[in-house]
Structures are given as structure tokens and as C-alpha cells.
Scaffold this active site. Structure first.
Site, PDB file in Angstrom:
ATOM      1  N   ASP A 167       0.804  -1.221   0.000  1.00  0.00           N
ATOM      2  CA  ASP A 167       0.000   0.000   0.000  1.00  0.00           C
ATOM      3  C   ASP A 167       0.839   1.275   0.000  1.00  0.00           C
ATOM      4  O   ASP A 167       0.651   2.145   0.834  1.00  0.00           O
ATOM      5  CB  ASP A 167      -0.903  -0.059   1.256  1.00  0.00           C
ATOM      6  CG  ASP A 167      -1.887   1.083   1.340  1.00  0.00           C
ATOM      7  OD1 ASP A 167      -2.417   1.491   0.298  1.00  0.00           O
ATOM      8  OD2 ASP A 167      -2.129   1.558   2.469  1.00  0.00           O
ATOM      9  N   GLU A 418       3.504  -8.103   7.487  1.00  0.00           N
ATOM     10  CA  GLU A 418       2.242  -8.741   7.099  1.00  0.00           C
ATOM     11  C   GLU A 418       2.395  -9.855   6.070  1.00  0.00           C
ATOM     12  O   GLU A 418       1.741  -9.843   5.022  1.00  0.00           O
ATOM     13  CB  GLU A 418       1.254  -7.681   6.608  1.00  0.00           C
ATOM     14  CG  GLU A 418       0.976  -6.633   7.673  1.00  0.00           C
ATOM     15  CD  GLU A 418      -0.282  -5.813   7.435  1.00  0.00           C
ATOM     16  OE1 GLU A 418      -0.730  -5.748   6.280  1.00  0.00           O
ATOM     17  OE2 GLU A 418      -0.818  -5.280   8.414  1.00  0.00           O
ATOM     18  N   TYR A 474      -6.602  -3.074  13.022  1.00  0.00           N
ATOM     19  CA  TYR A 474      -7.468  -1.972  12.578  1.00  0.00           C
ATOM     20  C   TYR A 474      -8.912  -2.140  13.044  1.00  0.00           C
ATOM     21  O   TYR A 474      -9.837  -1.880  12.297  1.00  0.00           O
ATOM     22  CB  TYR A 474      -7.390  -1.846  11.054  1.00  0.00           C
ATOM     23  CG  TYR A 474      -6.047  -1.295  10.605  1.00  0.00           C
ATOM     24  CD1 TYR A 474      -5.819   0.082  10.609  1.00  0.00           C
ATOM     25  CD2 TYR A 474      -5.012  -2.142  10.230  1.00  0.00           C
ATOM     26  CE1 TYR A 474      -4.590   0.600  10.226  1.00  0.00           C
ATOM     27  CE2 TYR A 474      -3.774  -1.629   9.845  1.00  0.00           C
ATOM     28  CZ  TYR A 474      -3.575  -0.257   9.842  1.00  0.00           C
ATOM     29  OH  TYR A 474      -2.362   0.255   9.479  1.00  0.00           O
TER      30      TYR A 474
HETATM   31  C1  GCB Z   1      -1.367  -2.376   6.617  1.00  0.00           C
HETATM   32  C2  GCB Z   1      -0.071  -2.241   5.902  1.00  0.00           C
HETATM   33  C3  GCB Z   1       0.244  -0.803   5.531  1.00  0.00           C
HETATM   34  C4  GCB Z   1      -1.040  -0.129   5.027  1.00  0.00           C
HETATM   35  C5  GCB Z   1      -2.026  -0.126   6.162  1.00  0.00           C
HETATM   36  C6  GCB Z   1      -3.364   0.548   5.796  1.00  0.00           C
HETATM   37  O1  GCB Z   1      -1.661  -3.317   7.260  1.00  0.00           O
HETATM   38  O2  GCB Z   1       1.016  -2.789   6.617  1.00  0.00           O
HETATM   39  O3  GCB Z   1       1.239  -0.797   4.558  1.00  0.00           O
HETATM   40  O4  GCB Z   1      -0.795   1.148   4.554  1.00  0.00           O
HETATM   41  O5  GCB Z   1      -2.309  -1.421   6.531  1.00  0.00           O
HETATM   42  O6  GCB Z   1      -3.504   1.740   5.969  1.00  0.00           O
HETATM   43  O7  GCB Z   1      -4.256  -0.138   5.332  1.00  0.00           O
END
Ligand code: GCB
Length: 605
Positions: A167, A418, A474
Site C-alpha cells: 500500500d 504482514e 485496525y
Molecule cells: C497495513 C499495511 C500498511 C497499510 C495499512 C493501511 O496493514 O502494513 O502498509 O498502509 O495497513 O492503511 O491499510
């Protein structure tokens, strides 16, 4: 064994280092036929571009920004007459993702991997007391056999396109400084330092590699320039009485000087700033100099307007000032080893760094972190090509450790971000990767990897390799966001209870948590994407962190908004920044400042 010395370029009594930063000639190679067209002898056109920088964001054509394939750089470099008889190198801080270097039309070297330095030995090829044509072919295609992982597709009109499995925008080019350096033929190649502290005395064991057999001596100067200790021999120990320790946000740096000499004649001299400190994991604690530390800070990116992922000394300074202002004490170099100057600054400012290799996207899908929850069957480490990837990954770990091992700021290695750990096939892969880091790092720093959200206790086959369990979570964003946040909290606690039940007796650090937030958006009551929601999300998350004793750190995702590939999940980039991409605070910055300036360093210690 390293192919070349990873020591940072420095001028000393015996060495010279000339920066080649500035404007370089530049062109895209749309047909990929640069060699046939004799680009190594001189590239096409008259366009010039700054180095260091990503090439993408200077131009106004989308085709250039999205360009995937080979790009070429060229510069006339003067090599002084008086360097005859020395070893002469070009040193690239990084070339993303791979490069071939030509001097006066001859290929000198190639390097794979976009975030670590390499040398091109031009001793024999260079014309002395003359200008030399340096041409570099840089390729930015993504594959599953190198890190970071992704694909390169071809559009129906024949143009190539990058499809990252990660990402962040696939910025590339000569993104870090380039040096022309000269060292004596017998020179300091590498060194390792380990520390033992007892009471007010510190012992620094050292191990020095040189390219010859002459005598070596070492000396340690304190911040006033006084000699604190000295010793002779390639291997030995320095005893420092009344040692000033390198402490969190209170750094003390000594100058470590290595000399090779032949009787009274100095052959080579190298010096580096070092910090006396120990780091270890004991039970569920992270100990610095024997005392527990709680990590507060960020997952970052090297990312800013115009220069993309290019190192920018001003952006670096601003970032450190903001991190100090907010009360942070640490960051993770997500998702690749950063520019060396950033570690030097972290050494100076006393920040704790989790140093991450570019092993991101080791999951079988695009935007893989989003699909992790779908239960889609993946077995990333079972591909036919896995051994090739493993080799590249291990080489990058070797180069990262060689480059960064003597920075006091580096307190842990993050070996993957990840990855797919839901399948047994990951286990032998992890064994190798964690094994090599342990073997190469004489300080035996803790090792970790960031667990994706589906890597929960009964799914993840690899967390046992980690000395620190690093979670990317998250809850309240990808899982049950908005009005459902109370359910998110329940699920979050349920997962943490499951970890707790395992009694791992290891520290846990949140290496990611966060919510996308538009710097322009306010809404009362909150909605997702508004600044009010980012605050609400953080209040919930912080309460959860505070209820578990084994959580020893929080590094929010992300320090600042950053560029990603375009798509329906991203509004011109990832907006989880606590600061905007222009490094101004969102509301959440004030909330975090309030919390972090109050939390003691030994919180939950
Ligand atoms: C993750 C990734 C990171 C992303 C983030 C997101 O798990 O490690 O690279 O930018 O989530 O914001 O979704």
C-alpha cells in the site's frame, strides 16, 4: 560475506568522499532497448532531473508518473589525478528497485533491491584527471522474486504497469545520495561493536575487518573531544570509566575512530559516532540499558510532495521536530530500510528505531491486507519461486544489518511486514530469515515481524519466531468502523484476551493501528474519515492498550499521509496520517501529544 564495504562515505585523513547529488541527465526507456541504442555510452535527450529524488512527481504527464520499466541517468564525473593508486568507488545510497552501472561505456556492476547501498568499483575503469561518463540504468518492475513483492502487468496498448502487493506508491529512481569515494587499497572494511555495562563502567568489545594485515588501533573520543579509551588490535575491548550512556531522547554520542598504520605511517582512518547502550527483551519487557521502555511513536514512510520517496534533508528535520513535539520516542522504518542520514539523526535525537527490511507484500493478492479477512486460501511461501525470493530476502537482511548494526538507535529488526503466516509453508522460510538475522547481528537485537490482522493466535504459524510480537490491527477501521466501534472494541479485547491466554511472556507492540482521516473534514457527530472520528477511534484504542500489561508500545499508522496507487480505497493516497503530507497536525496530533507527553518511559515496566 559482503561483496563491498557498507560503511557510510566519509572524508578522513586517508579517505575522500565527493557528493554527486544534483542534476543528472535522465530519460525513460519506453521500448526497453537502451543497451541496443548504446545508452551506456550516453543517454538520449537533454532532460535533467534532481538526485536524490523519485522521478515520478516532477512531470506533468501521467505516462511518466506511472512509468514501469527502465529509466536511465547520466552524469559526467571528474576523477582527480591524485587518486591514482587508491581504490575508487561510486556509492549509491539506493537505486530502486535494481540497477546496472556503466562507466565510460563499460558495465561495472549490477545491484538488486531498492533500499540499500551498493558500490561500483571503478578503480580500473576510471580515467584519472579527466571526466568520466557515469550511466545508470534503473529498473522499477515489481516481481514475486524480490522484495517488496508485486507484479508488472502489460496493458492492451503494450505499456507496462506496476501492481504492488503493498500500500504505497511504487516510487523509484536514484532516491538517495550518490558519492564518489576514494580509500586506500588497505582499508577499514567493516566493524562490529557490542556493549556490556556494569555500574558506571562500560566495556565495548570490537571486531574490525580490514583488507590487509597491518596493525589496527582504535580510539574513543567523548563529546568534548577527549579520549575516553583506546586499544590496539583488530579484536579487543575498550573499557570506558564513568561512561555516558545513550538514553532514550537523551543521546550521548562518542566518536569511534579506527586506524590502520604501518609503524608511524597512517594507512587508513575511519570514524563513526556510536552510542553506548544495551538492548534486550526479558520476559515481557523491552530493556534499554537494563531499564524498561515503552515505545510511543509511528510507522512512517519516506514520502513527501514533489520528491516522492527521495531523501530530503529538510523533510527529515521537520519530521524529527514533529516527533519530538508530540512526545514520541520511536518509529518503525515501514516498509524498507530508510536513508542512512535518518538513522544518524535518530542516533543524535535518541529515538528508538525498529529497522524493517523491504519484505512487504508477501501475500498472494493485490492490496492483500484488505483480503486477509476474506478467508481466501493463500500459500505464498509454497510457490516454485519461493527459494529465489528467500535468497533475495536474506541478502537484503545481510545488507541491512551490515549497514545499520552500529547505530545505537536501532533496537530491533523487523524482518517482514504482514506476510502470509496461515500456512505451514511459512515456517521453514521464517526459520531461515530469523536465523540469519540472529547470526549476523553481533548485538543479538530482538527480531520481529508485523502480524497482519488475520494472524491471530490460532491461525498464525510463525509468531513463535518473534522476540517482540508486533501487531498491525485496525479494529474500528477495517473491522467494524463508525457506529459499530463499540463492537470493534469487544472484538479487539477478545483477540487480546486470546493472546494473553497463551502466556507467551513476550512484549507486544502495536506496529500499526489507525483510521483514514481527511485533513479537510470535520463532522459533528463524527463520521468515518472525519477528524472527530480519528479522535474517537484513538480514545477507544488507547483504552484498550492501557488495559493490557503485556502491551509495551504503540506506533500509530501513519506519521503522515502518504501516496499510494490510485483506487477506490484511497483518496489520492493513504490518509491515516496524524500529520498531513505537508506535515501539519490533524486534531489527533493534539490528542496523542496529550497522551504521549504524560506516559512515562517505563510505563507498565
Ligand atoms: C497495513 C499495511 C500498511 C497499510 C495499512 C493501511 O496493514 O502494513 O502498509 O498502509 O495497513 O492503511 O491499510
Amino acid at each position: 560475506m559482503l561483496e563491498y564495504s557498507m560503511l557510510y562515505p566519509k572524508a578522513t585523513q586517508t579517505r575522500r568522499a565527493i557528493s554527486l547529488d544534483g542534476m543528472w541527465k535522465f530519460c525513460l526507456d519506453k521500448e526497453g532497448t537502451g543497451e541496443e541504442k548504446h545508452f551506456p555510452d550516453g543517454i538520449l535527450g537533454k532532460d535533467v532531473i534532481p538526485v536524490p529524488a523519485s522521478f515520478q512527481d516532477f512531470y506533468t504527464e501521467k505516462e511518466t508518473r506511472e512509468f514501469t520499466g527502465d529509466v536511465w541517468y547520466e552524469k559526467e564525473v571528474f576523477v582527480p589525478e591524485e587518486w591514482k593508486g587508491k581504490k575508487v568507488f561510486l556509492r549509491f545510497g539506493a537505486a530502486t528497485h535494481r540497477a546496472a552501472v556503466f562507466v565510460n561505456g563499460r558495465k561495472i556492476t549490477e545491484h538488486e533491491g531498492g533500499f540499500l547501498p551498493f558500490l561500483a568499483d571503478i578503480t580500473e575503469t576510471a580515467c584519472y584527471n579527466a571526466f568520466n561518463k557515469v550511466v545508470v540504468k534503473v529498473n522499477n518492475e515489481l516481481t514475486v522474486t524480490n522484495i517488496p513483492c508485486g507484479e508488472t502487468i502489460t496493458l492492451p496498448d503494450g505499456r507496462k504497469m506496476s501492481k504492488p502487493y503493498f500500500d504505497f506508491f511504487n516510487y523509484s529512481g536514484l532516491q538517495r545520495s550518490v558519492y564518489l569515494i576514494a580509500v586506500p587499497t588497505e582499508y577499514v572494511f567493516d566493524f562490529d561493536l557490542t556493549y556490556q555495562i556494569s555500574g558506571r563502567t562500560a566495556e565495548i568489545s570490537y571486531d574490525i575487518q580490514t583488507t590487509g594485515g597491518h596493525d589496527v588501533s582504535v580510539s574513543l573520543l567523548d563529546e568534548d573531544g577527549k579520549e575516553a579509551a583506546s586499544a590496539k588490535g583488530k579484536h579487543g575491548a575498550l573499557e570506558v570509566k564513568d561512561a555516558h550512556l545513550w538514553q532514550v531522547r537523551n543521546a550521548y554520542l562518542y566518536r569511534f575512530i579506527v586506524r590502520i598504520s604501518d609503524g608511524g605511517n597512517l594507512i587508513d582512518e575511519y570514524e563513526q559516532e556510536i552510542g553506548i547502550r544495551t538492548v534486550e527483551v526479558k520476559g515481557a519487557s523491552i530493556l534499554l540499558n537494563g531499564s524498561p521502555v515503552y515505545l510511543k511513536g509511528f510507522g512512517k514512510h519516506e514520502d513527501s510532495d514533489i520528491v516522492g520517496r527521495g531523501f530530503h534533508i529538510g523533510v527529515m528535520k521537520r519530521d524529527f521536530e514533529l516527533m519530538k513535539w508530540i512526545g514520541a520516542n520511536s518509529f518503525r522504518t515501514a516498509h524498507y530500510p530508510y536513508s542512512e542520514e535518518i538513522y544518524q539523526m535518530a542516533d543524535r535525537e535518541g529515538f528508538l528505531v525498529i529497522d524493517e527490511v523491504a519484505a512487504v507484500g508477501l501475500f498472494e493478492s493485490l492490496m492483500n491486507f484488505m483480503e486477509a479477512n476474506t478467508g481466501k486460501k493463500t500459500a505464498f511461501f509454497e510457490k516454485e519461486t519461493t527459494p529465489v525470493l528467500l535468497k533475495a530476502h536474506k541478502k537484503a537482511i545481510e545488507e541491512m544489518i551490515a549497514r545499520d548494526k552500529n547505530h545505537p538507535c536501532v533496537i530491533a529488526w523487523s524482518l517482514l511486514n504482514e506476510p502470509d503466516t496461515s500456512n505451514e509453508a511459512a515456517v521453514p522460510y521464517f526459520k531461515e530469515v530469523f536465523g540469519i538475522a540472529h547470526e549476523l547481528d553481533k548485538q543479538k537485537r530482538p527480531r520481529t515481524f508485523a502480524l497482519i490482522m488475520n494472524s491471530v493466535p490460532d491461525v498464525c504459524k510463525c509468531y513463535q519466531f518473534s522476540d517482540i510480537i508486533a501487531l498491525n490491527r485496525y479494529y474500528g477501521w477495517y473491522v467494524k468502523g463508525g457506529y459499530e466501534i463499540s463492537e470493534a472494541e469487544q472484538l479487539f479485547r477478545k483477540e487480546l484476551d486470546a493472546w494473553k491466554a497463551l502466556n507467551l511472556d513476550k512484549p507486544f507492540v502495536f506496529t500499526e493501528y489507525g483510521a483514514d482521516t481527511l485533513g479537510t473534514e470535520h463532522k459533528l457527530p463524527s463520521v468515518m474519515w472525519s477528524q472527530e472520528y480519528q479522535d474517537e477511534y484513538l480514545k477507544m484504542t488507547n483504552e484498550v492498550f492501557d488495559s493490557y500489561a503485556f502491551i509495551k508500545g504503540e506506533q500509530i499508522w501513519n506519521f503522515a499521509d502518504f501516496q499510494t496507487t490510485e483506487g477506490i480505497l484511497r483518496v489520492n493516497g493513504n490518509k491515516k496520517g496524524v500529520f498531513t503530507r505537508q506535515r501539519q497536525p490533524k486534531d489527533a496530533a493534539y490528542l496523542l501529544k496529550k497522551r504521549w507527553t504524560k506516559l512515562p518511559l517505563d510505563y507498565k515496566g
